[in-house]
Design an enzyme around this catalytic site. Structure first.
Site, short mmCIF file in Angstrom:
data_model
loop_
_atom_site.label_atom_id
_atom_site.label_comp_id
_atom_site.label_asym_id
_atom_site.label_seq_id
_atom_site.Cartn_x
_atom_site.Cartn_y
_atom_site.Cartn_z
N ASP B 85 -8.40 -6.10 44.55
CA ASP B 85 -9.68 -6.05 43.84
C ASP B 85 -10.12 -4.63 43.52
O ASP B 85 -10.87 -4.41 42.57
CB ASP B 85 -10.76 -6.81 44.62
N TYR B 123 -15.70 -7.75 50.68
CA TYR B 123 -14.78 -7.40 51.78
C TYR B 123 -15.47 -6.49 52.79
O TYR B 123 -15.27 -6.60 54.00
CB TYR B 123 -13.49 -6.76 51.26
N GLU B 205 -3.42 -12.16 39.45
CA GLU B 205 -4.54 -13.04 39.73
C GLU B 205 -4.12 -14.49 39.96
O GLU B 205 -4.83 -15.23 40.63
CB GLU B 205 -5.54 -12.98 38.57
N ASP B 238 -13.84 -17.52 40.85
CA ASP B 238 -13.82 -16.47 39.82
C ASP B 238 -12.40 -16.22 39.34
O ASP B 238 -12.15 -16.08 38.14
CB ASP B 238 -14.37 -15.14 40.38
N GLU B 239 -11.46 -16.14 40.27
CA GLU B 239 -10.08 -15.82 39.89
C GLU B 239 -9.49 -16.89 38.97
O GLU B 239 -8.70 -16.59 38.08
CB GLU B 239 -9.19 -15.62 41.13
N HIS B 242 -10.52 -15.94 35.64
CA HIS B 242 -9.82 -14.74 35.16
C HIS B 242 -8.41 -15.08 34.70
O HIS B 242 -7.93 -14.59 33.68
CB HIS B 242 -9.73 -13.67 36.27
FE LIG Z 1 -9.77 -11.40 39.13
FE LIG Z 2 -11.03 -10.48 42.28
#
Ligand SMILES: [Fe+2]
Ligand SMILES: [Fe+2]
Ligand code: FES
Lengths: 84, 376
Positions: B85, B123, B205, B238-239, B242
């Site tokens: 990330d 994180y 991703e 989210d990923e 993406h």
């Molecule tokens: Fe991402």
């Molecule tokens: Fe991410």
């Protein structure tokens, strides 16, 4: 009541008791991959060999020709599909 | 060819290619060449979340009670995700914004990268909670050989593209002598670097995160580290968006209507694309080996995880019209799917308490005695 024919010969009736094709397949204990169940990840992609489906919500995932997303669609005609 | 932040050329944005046309001038969305990017933006905005909304305080106790080999699995995955990330929070902006030509795509790239910064911040939220010495966790990322090995492949395609763009936008096509060194660049070569870069981001991703996701959810299946799992679900959601974005880009490129060169390049780079997927899958399997070097965890071991890597690699390849490279056709950990369903993700305020970023802040409901000899 549209019928859903699988490439292995199994036929399912889409009688409206399931909201989506993915649900209908799962009720028959068929294992279809899924993640989001909302049309944006593409994990559930299957082959649409013949027939037509309608999307409940327009999917964001890329759908190439001859494929469809069972998590957000219903059949409008009899369809023949293949689960990868 | 030089970048300008507000291109004065009056152009029809609907006729621009995704990349390497005119730089974008007016950010307008009343007309869109590819409406999908606008839809991705809207979806991403609807997903907005903040790490502080997720209460991770119970995880601290869980973590203290994990056996050492499971602590290793947990913390190593966090470090690896932090690396990924860190890269994703900046690189799409640096690499793609100077060459993008469509406003909806430009804004998607910015929205995408912004959401990665939320992942990075989460994180810190997780690590501060489980460790009294969070700096040790983060410091190790730059020293850990297993992570650095991966960093190379994750960043290489971005760096090659960025390097080429810098040269091209300063000097144009051709061979140039800069500080006594000769460099050459052509637009076609840049497009090639772009294609490979998008491919490698897709791999990052769509595959690289999933080993780590699987471990997080395997802990949560045992009702351990559930705060962490909640955050990972939001990240995974989210990923998924993406990777759909890069899949669209790749498919548009390969179709050739947007830019005929890109279709040619997609064909020419086919072998290299297969190699990128194959290498990433091998690296992730190596990573599984490293994670479980001192012992497996309940519900997951190295072999199962390697099979999952193969399974997900196949499915991601097929999504962009490639052929599967592994014989695995069954998902060895079908339970992971329920963790990836989006409507089960809830961060409603009444559901998750706002917890503080302050180091050492603990939830009131947690009995202090549970912390044992844990020093605050
Ligand atoms: Fe991402
Ligand atoms: Fe991410
Ligand atoms: S499960 Fe995500 S698109 Fe169908």
């Amino acid at each position: 009541m549209p019928g859903v024919k699988l490439s292995n010969g199994v036929v399912i009736n889409f009688d409206g008791s399931a909201q989506t094709l993915l649900e209908a397949l799962e009720r028959k204990k068929l294992e279809v991959n899924f993640h989001c169940r909302e049309g944006y990840c593409g994990a559930c992609r299957c082959k649409l060999i013949s027939g037509e489906v309608n999307y409940i919500n327009e999917p964001l995932a890329f759908v190439r020709k001859g494929e469809f997303l069972p998590c957000c669609s219903v059949p409008v005609t009899d369809i023949e599909i293949e689960i990868p | 060819m030089a970048y300008t932040t507000f291109n004065r050329q009056i152009n029809d944005q609907m006729k621009e290619p995704m990349f390497f046309g005119n730089p974008v001038n007016v950010s307008r969305y009343d007309q869109q060449k590819y409406g999908i990017f606008e839809k991705l933006i809207e979806k991403q905005l609807s997903f907005f979340w903040r790490p502080e909304e997720v209460d991770v305080s119970k995880d601290r106790i869980d973590y203290q009670n994990l056996p050492d080999h499971e602590k290793h699995i947990f913390i190593s995955n966090l470090k690896y995700q932090t690396l990924l990330d860190s890269v994703q929070g900046r690189s799409p902006n640096v690499a793609f914004l100077p060459i993008v030509s469509l406003p909806e795509l430009e804004t998607w790239i910015e929205t995408w990268a912004f959401s990665e910064t939320i992942h990075s911040r989460s994180y810190t939220h997780i690590v501060r909670n489980i460790s009294a010495e969070p700096h040790k966790v983060f410091d190790d990322i730059m020293l850990n050989e297993k992570i650095l090995e991966r960093a190379d492949d994750v960043t290489r395609y971005y760096d090659d593209l960025i390097d080429g763009i810098n040269l091209y936008q300063r000097c144009g096509e051709g061979t140039h002598t800069i500080n006594g060194e000769t460099h050459s660049i052509s637009l076609y070569e840049l497009k090639r670097r772009l294609y490979l870069c998008v491919m490698s981001v897709n791999v990052l991703e769509a595959i690289r995160f999933y080993v780590s996701f699987a471990c997080s959810f395997a802990f949560a299946e045992r009702e351990l580290m559930e705060g962490n799992a909640k955050i990972i679900r939001l990240i995974a959601r989210d990923e998924a968006l993406h990777l759909t974005g890069t899949q669209h880009m790749l498919n548009i490129m390969a179709a050739g209507d947007d830019d005929a060169d890109m279709a040619k390049i997609a064909k020419e780079c086919e072998e290299e694309a297969y190699a990128i997927f194959r290498k990433a899958a091998e690296q992730e399997k190596d990573w599984a080996q490293y994670l479980f070097k001192d012992g497996s965890m309940i519900g997951l071991n190295k072999d199962i995880l390697c099979q999952y890597v193969e399974y997900i690699t196949n499915s991601r390849m097929q999504a962009i019209g490639m052929k599967a490279i592994f014989s695995t056709t069954q998902n060895p950990i079908p339970w992971i799917n329920t963790w990836l369903v989006s409507d089960n993700v809830q961060v409603a305020p009444q559901e998750a308490e706002i917890s503080s970023y302050l180091v050492g802040q603990i939830d009131n409901e947690v009995d202090g005695g549970d912390f044992g000899d844990f020093d605050l």
